[in-house]
Design a protein around this motif. Structure first.
Motif, PDB file in Angstrom:
ATOM      1  N   PHE A   1      13.263  60.550 -43.976  1.00 56.46           N
ATOM      2  CA  PHE A   1      14.083  59.351 -43.808  1.00 56.46           C
ATOM      3  C   PHE A   1      15.405  59.171 -42.921  1.00 56.46           C
ATOM      4  CE2 PHE A   1      12.742  57.749 -48.585  1.00 56.46           C
ATOM      5  CZ  PHE A   1      11.611  57.503 -47.895  1.00 56.46           C
ATOM      6  N   GLY A   2      16.060  60.399 -42.843  1.00 57.82           N
ATOM      7  CA  GLY A   2      17.350  60.333 -41.903  1.00 57.82           C
ATOM      8  C   GLY A   2      16.982  60.196 -40.577  1.00 57.82           C
ATOM      9  N   LEU A   3      15.754  60.892 -40.105  1.00 58.22           N
ATOM     10  CA  LEU A   3      15.307  60.825 -38.577  1.00 58.22           C
ATOM     11  C   LEU A   3      14.956  59.359 -38.416  1.00 58.22           C
ATOM     12  CD1 LEU A   3      14.998  62.544 -36.494  1.00 58.22           C
ATOM     13  CD2 LEU A   3      12.400  63.084 -37.047  1.00 58.22           C
ATOM     14  N   GLY A   4      14.259  58.666 -39.423  1.00 62.99           N
ATOM     15  CA  GLY A   4      13.792  57.358 -39.050  1.00 62.99           C
ATOM     16  C   GLY A   4      15.150  56.468 -38.888  1.00 62.99           C
ATOM     17  N   LEU A   5      15.973  56.767 -39.770  1.00 68.18           N
ATOM     18  CA  LEU A   5      17.154  55.914 -39.643  1.00 68.18           C
ATOM     19  C   LEU A   5      18.045  56.298 -38.456  1.00 68.18           C
ATOM     20  CD1 LEU A   5      18.349  54.026 -41.901  1.00 68.18           C
ATOM     21  CD2 LEU A   5      19.774  55.954 -43.084  1.00 68.18           C
ATOM     22  N   ALA A   6      18.089  57.514 -37.984  1.00 71.01           N
ATOM     23  CA  ALA A   6      18.831  57.662 -36.727  1.00 71.01           C
ATOM     24  C   ALA A   6      18.395  57.149 -35.528  1.00 71.01           C
ATOM     25  CB  ALA A   6      18.945  59.605 -36.695  1.00 71.01           C
ATOM     26  N   LEU A   7      16.884  57.087 -35.595  1.00 69.08           N
ATOM     27  CA  LEU A   7      16.135  56.736 -34.268  1.00 69.08           C
ATOM     28  C   LEU A   7      16.527  55.018 -34.335  1.00 69.08           C
ATOM     29  CD1 LEU A   7      12.719  58.409 -34.844  1.00 69.08           C
ATOM     30  CD2 LEU A   7      14.517  58.636 -32.879  1.00 69.08           C
ATOM     31  N   LEU A   8      16.630  54.263 -35.843  1.00 67.63           N
ATOM     32  CA  LEU A   8      16.892  52.887 -35.648  1.00 67.63           C
ATOM     33  C   LEU A   8      18.431  52.627 -35.083  1.00 67.63           C
ATOM     34  CD1 LEU A   8      15.289  50.618 -37.010  1.00 67.63           C
ATOM     35  CD2 LEU A   8      16.581  50.873 -38.985  1.00 67.63           C
ATOM     36  N   LEU A   9      19.165  53.720 -35.641  1.00 70.33           N
ATOM     37  CA  LEU A   9      20.416  53.487 -35.158  1.00 70.33           C
ATOM     38  C   LEU A   9      20.830  53.768 -33.744  1.00 70.33           C
ATOM     39  CD1 LEU A   9      22.517  54.586 -38.433  1.00 70.33           C
ATOM     40  CD2 LEU A   9      22.313  52.071 -37.410  1.00 70.33           C
ATOM     41  N   LYS A  10      19.993  54.724 -33.237  1.00 73.05           N
ATOM     42  CA  LYS A  10      20.090  54.905 -31.962  1.00 73.05           C
ATOM     43  C   LYS A  10      20.345  53.982 -30.738  1.00 73.05           C
ATOM     44  CE  LYS A  10      18.563  58.028 -28.241  1.00 73.05           C
ATOM     45  NZ  LYS A  10      17.072  58.231 -27.553  1.00 73.05           N
ATOM     46  N   SER A  11      19.238  52.727 -31.063  1.00 72.63           N
ATOM     47  CA  SER A  11      19.426  51.687 -30.119  1.00 72.63           C
ATOM     48  C   SER A  11      20.550  50.730 -30.374  1.00 72.63           C
ATOM     49  CB  SER A  11      18.043  51.048 -30.239  1.00 72.63           C
ATOM     50  OG  SER A  11      17.730  50.826 -31.659  1.00 72.63           O
ATOM     51  N   GLU A  12      20.843  50.155 -29.086  1.00 73.53           N
ATOM     52  CA  GLU A  12      21.993  49.355 -29.269  1.00 73.53           C
ATOM     53  C   GLU A  12      21.654  47.719 -29.659  1.00 73.53           C
ATOM     54  OE1 GLU A  12      25.189  49.704 -28.700  1.00 73.53           O
ATOM     55  OE2 GLU A  12      24.785  51.980 -28.317  1.00 73.53           O
ATOM     56  N   PHE A  13      22.337  47.309 -30.678  1.00 73.66           N
ATOM     57  CA  PHE A  13      21.933  45.759 -30.997  1.00 73.66           C
ATOM     58  C   PHE A  13      23.183  45.116 -31.498  1.00 73.66           C
ATOM     59  CE2 PHE A  13      21.106  49.059 -34.309  1.00 73.66           C
ATOM     60  CZ  PHE A  13      21.787  48.189 -35.488  1.00 73.66           C
ATOM     61  N   LYS A  14      23.123  43.813 -31.458  1.00 77.05           N
ATOM     62  CA  LYS A  14      24.166  43.009 -31.839  1.00 77.05           C
ATOM     63  C   LYS A  14      24.810  43.758 -33.432  1.00 77.05           C
ATOM     64  CE  LYS A  14      24.903  38.032 -31.034  1.00 77.05           C
ATOM     65  NZ  LYS A  14      24.485  36.742 -31.131  1.00 77.05           N
ATOM     66  N   TRP A  15      26.033  43.307 -33.623  1.00 76.70           N
ATOM     67  CA  TRP A  15      26.398  43.717 -35.050  1.00 76.70           C
ATOM     68  C   TRP A  15      26.122  45.311 -35.213  1.00 76.70           C
ATOM     69  CZ3 TRP A  15      29.652  40.211 -36.375  1.00 76.70           C
ATOM     70  CH2 TRP A  15      29.310  38.717 -35.963  1.00 76.70           C
ATOM     71  N   LYS A  16      25.895  46.133 -34.352  1.00 71.24           N
ATOM     72  CA  LYS A  16      25.502  47.369 -34.610  1.00 71.24           C
ATOM     73  C   LYS A  16      26.489  48.137 -35.520  1.00 71.24           C
ATOM     74  CE  LYS A  16      24.481  51.925 -32.648  1.00 71.24           C
ATOM     75  NZ  LYS A  16      24.068  52.840 -31.606  1.00 71.24           N
ATOM     76  N   TYR A  17      27.896  48.032 -35.259  1.00 71.14           N
ATOM     77  CA  TYR A  17      28.709  48.683 -35.837  1.00 71.14           C
ATOM     78  C   TYR A  17      28.973  48.442 -37.343  1.00 71.14           C
ATOM     79  CZ  TYR A  17      29.570  51.705 -31.767  1.00 71.14           C
ATOM     80  OH  TYR A  17      29.294  52.533 -30.901  1.00 71.14           O
ATOM     81  N   LEU A  18      28.692  47.132 -37.478  1.00 74.44           N
ATOM     82  CA  LEU A  18      28.906  46.567 -38.779  1.00 74.44           C
ATOM     83  C   LEU A  18      27.844  47.328 -39.802  1.00 74.44           C
ATOM     84  CD1 LEU A  18      31.023  44.891 -40.179  1.00 74.44           C
ATOM     85  CD2 LEU A  18      29.408  43.082 -40.015  1.00 74.44           C
ATOM     86  N   ALA A  19      26.678  47.281 -39.032  1.00 70.68           N
ATOM     87  CA  ALA A  19      25.511  47.634 -40.027  1.00 70.68           C
ATOM     88  C   ALA A  19      25.421  49.169 -40.102  1.00 70.68           C
ATOM     89  CB  ALA A  19      24.266  47.277 -38.957  1.00 70.68           C
ATOM     90  N   GLN A  20      26.052  50.123 -39.021  1.00 71.39           N
ATOM     91  CA  GLN A  20      25.996  51.362 -39.112  1.00 71.39           C
ATOM     92  C   GLN A  20      27.092  51.690 -40.078  1.00 71.39           C
ATOM     93  OE1 GLN A  20      25.518  53.556 -35.293  1.00 71.39           O
ATOM     94  NE2 GLN A  20      27.571  54.350 -35.824  1.00 71.39           N
TER      95      GLN A  20
END
Lengths: 325, 314
Positions: free
Chosen positions: A113-132
């Motif tokens: 799960f952590g790997l999946g989440l990390a791959l998700l958070l690797k990309s840049e997107f709007k509101w990323k820092y809030l989501a992260q």
């Protein structure tokens, strides 16, 4: 160690006292001297607060009467008597089983799960820092407070998890998750997966961001598919990080204490009593007239140390690859 | 419009749809993860604001207000009244404020020790040449593998033995240092690792320039290295602070006096399993995690960067 007193005396022998004083006053010290000065406090500190207590625990586990302020009690060497007592205690084996299940079920799932989440958070997107921040937040949650939170969410009468499951039609009435031995253990494992997947993601994200982009670029030029890029670039280069993540997660999971303490108190019965909870209870809850609890607790703590070191050794031996990086 | 044209249009639209679908899938999964991560927090906040009559019911109410259609008009309907009563009880009838202060003292003390000692050792291990460097690093890292519980009993006995002696006020039971020192020791390997990884990234010319300008080695350390190592200090301080704020086993054992308890112990000992004052507990829980949420929001970049510096180079 470098720059031991004898070394220094030999080196300083040629200088007169005055020169030495002046040198120190201007702090013109050599690299080695500075290293010794900077490292000594840390090493002394670790010696006093980390290494000495470990050795003292082993020492205490071989004695009886390791007591508090009762000098009348004989402090006797009893050999492995405490260990014999420990290994004939069914509760100890139960606790070992609980800890092993909890650790080796939760950690692999967290890794995936952590790997999946990390791959998700690797990309840049709007509101990323809030989501992260939101996604990584469970990592920062204190385990025992997390335990209280979930004890409320899984409350046998008013739990919101039951509520949701009733609303979607899976359950017809509130379910006492934490009152049924096996279900309580599964729930506890699930809760830790919920919490520490974010920690896995945090570490793996760190590893992912240190893989240079040009590797992916050239692989794409060669027509490598997304899956092949993942398998042939990401995974091998992530191996050292995965090793760190596994050690960082397995050892704390094996030493789980706050979660069972706050969630179930180790119950029902001993269904969620982990090894550290067992140790703490042996040492503090029922020390008995001779404080035998401390001897037994020390023996259990020593066993925990051995297992933890063995786990670390196995991980390093199987995953350490000096070729990578 | 010819058949060919419409076929071409369709394809273009399909590609558009595929892209939109991918974006939707991506944002959908991010949103789902955020929801899964934050739902317990939302639920704790909601529970803490509910009056007792709403707390102990099944099914539970999810939103304090709902919007319904009444006679063709939208109307906001209150489902239950929100109350701060639980927070009043937590702060006035229970020493939750005191617990929070104790946690802050312990966590800050631990962070300060680890930043100072960790920076010193990390600097030496990264940038100075001396014998047995690898061995020293391995000894420090080895300490990280030793279980915390295995240090509990000797340190506890030490604390008991020191009660009433001159050292009692420093390392006895119910003393802040009794928690700060074990915590600092436990996180020390991590702090040293972060600092040495950070210093490894700095260019060698940094010290050389200072030495050329006539600074001593110590002068270089304070005038040049100290200012540039602020990011590593921040990362270490944040992570160590969170760790110390969260620790439970030692806090439970060493703080027997209620006025010295940390927030984790205070909340854990709030009530029995079955007859718990959940309203007050959820209020206390929310107050205890609020600082951590602010921390995460403000410092997450530093945390991720620090992990990248430390772990990415493992």
């Amino acid at each position: 160690m470098a720059g031991s007193p004898t070394d220094e005396r030999v080196r300083f022998g040629e200088e007169d006292l005055r020169g030495r004083l002046r040198r120190y006053r201007n702090l013109r010290i050599t690299e080695e001297e500075l290293a010794v000065a900077l490292l000594t406090p840390v090493l002394l500190f670790l010696l006093a607060v980390s290494f000495y207590p470990i050795v003292d625990t082993v020492w205490a586990s071989l004695h009886s009467g390791y007591v508090i302020q009762t000098p009348t009690q004989p402090f006797e060497f009893v050999g492995i008597a405490n260990y014999e007592k420990l290994f004939t205690d069914a509760s100890f084996w139960n606790a070992l089983g609980v800890s092993l299940f909890y650790t080796f079920v939760s950690v692999p799932i967290e890794l995936v799960f952590g790997l999946g989440l990390a791959l998700l958070l690797k990309s840049e997107f709007k509101w990323k820092y809030l989501a992260q921040a939101a996604i990584l937040f469970p990592w920062a949650l204190p385990t025992v407070i997390n335990a209280k939170i979930w004890a409320w969410l899984l409350n046998p009468e008013y739990g919101v998890i039951s509520d949701i499951l009733v609303r979607v039609g899976i359950l017809s009435s509130p379910y006492p998750f934490l009152s049924i031995p096996d279900v309580a253990l599964y729930s506890m494992t699930g809760i830790t997966i919920w919490k520490t997947t974010s920690f896995m993601a945090l570490i793996l994200l760190a590893g992912l961001s240190s893989i240079p982009d040009h590797l992916y670029e050239s692989a794409r030029m060669d027509g490598a598919s997304r899956w092949r890029r993942f398998r042939d670039i990401t995974l091998p280069l992530l191996k050292p990080t995965i090793l760190v993540a596994l050690i960082f997660r397995t050892l704390p999971a094996f030493q789980a204490f706050g979660l069972p303490y706050g969630l179930t108190g180790g119950g029902p019965g001993e269904a969620t009593t982990t090894l550290v909870l067992y140790t703490q209870q042996a040492a503090y809850n029922n020390p008995g007239p001779t404080n035998g609890g401390f001897a037994l607790g020390s023996a259990a703590a020593t066993v925990i140390t051995m297992i933890a070191l063995a786990i670390a050794l196995v991980y390093v031996a199987t995953l350490y690859d000096p070729e990578v990086r | 419009m010819s058949v060919l044209d419409s076929a071409r249009n369709l394809r273009v639209e399909d590609i558009g749809l595929w892209k939109i679908g991918k974006r939707l899938g991506f944002y959908g999964s991010v949103l789902a993860m955020v929801a899964i991560s934050m739902f317990p927090v939302f639920w704790i906040l909601l529970s803490s604001l509910k009056p007792p009559s709403e707390l102990f019911v099944f099914p539970q109410e999810f939103l304090p207000y709902t919007i319904t259609m009444q006679d063709g008009e939208l109307a906001v309907v209150q489902q239950f009244p929100l109350t701060l009563e639980n927070y009043r009880v937590a702060l006035q009838e229970r020493p939750v404020g005191r617990y929070l202060v104790n946690s802050a003292i312990v966590a800050s003390g631990t962070a300060i020790i680890d930043v100072i000692l960790g920076a010193m050792a990390g600097y030496a291990l990264s940038r100075l040449r001396f014998q047995y460097k690898l061995q020293v690093l391995l000894i420090i890292l080895f300490a990280a593998l030793l279980p915390f519980v295995s240090r509990l009993i000797p340190l506890y006995r030490l604390a008991i033995d020191l009660q009433g002696t001159v050292f009692g006020p420093f390392f006895g039971l119910n003393q802040y240092l009794g928690l700060i020192l074990p915590y600092a020791a436990f996180q020390m390997p991590f702090a040293v690792w972060i600092f040495q990884a950070y210093f490894n990234e700095l260019p060698d010319s940094l010290e050389e320039a200072g030495l050329m300008d006539g600074l001593s080695r110590v002068g270089v350390l304070f005038r040049i290295i100290l200012p540039v190592s602020m990011p590593a200090m921040a990362t270490t301080a944040i992570i160590v602070f969170i760790y110390a704020w969260n620790e439970f086993l030692f806090a439970l054992t060493f703080m027997t006096n209620d006025s010295r308890r940390t927030i984790t112990v205070g909340i854990a000992l709030f009530g029995g399993q079955f007859n718990s004052p959940w309203g007050t507990i959820t209020a206390a829980v929310f107050m205890s995690i609020l600082p951590l949420m602010v921390f995460m929001l403000v410092f997450q970049k530093k945390i991720v960067e620090g992990m990248t510096a430390g772990v990415g180079k493992a």
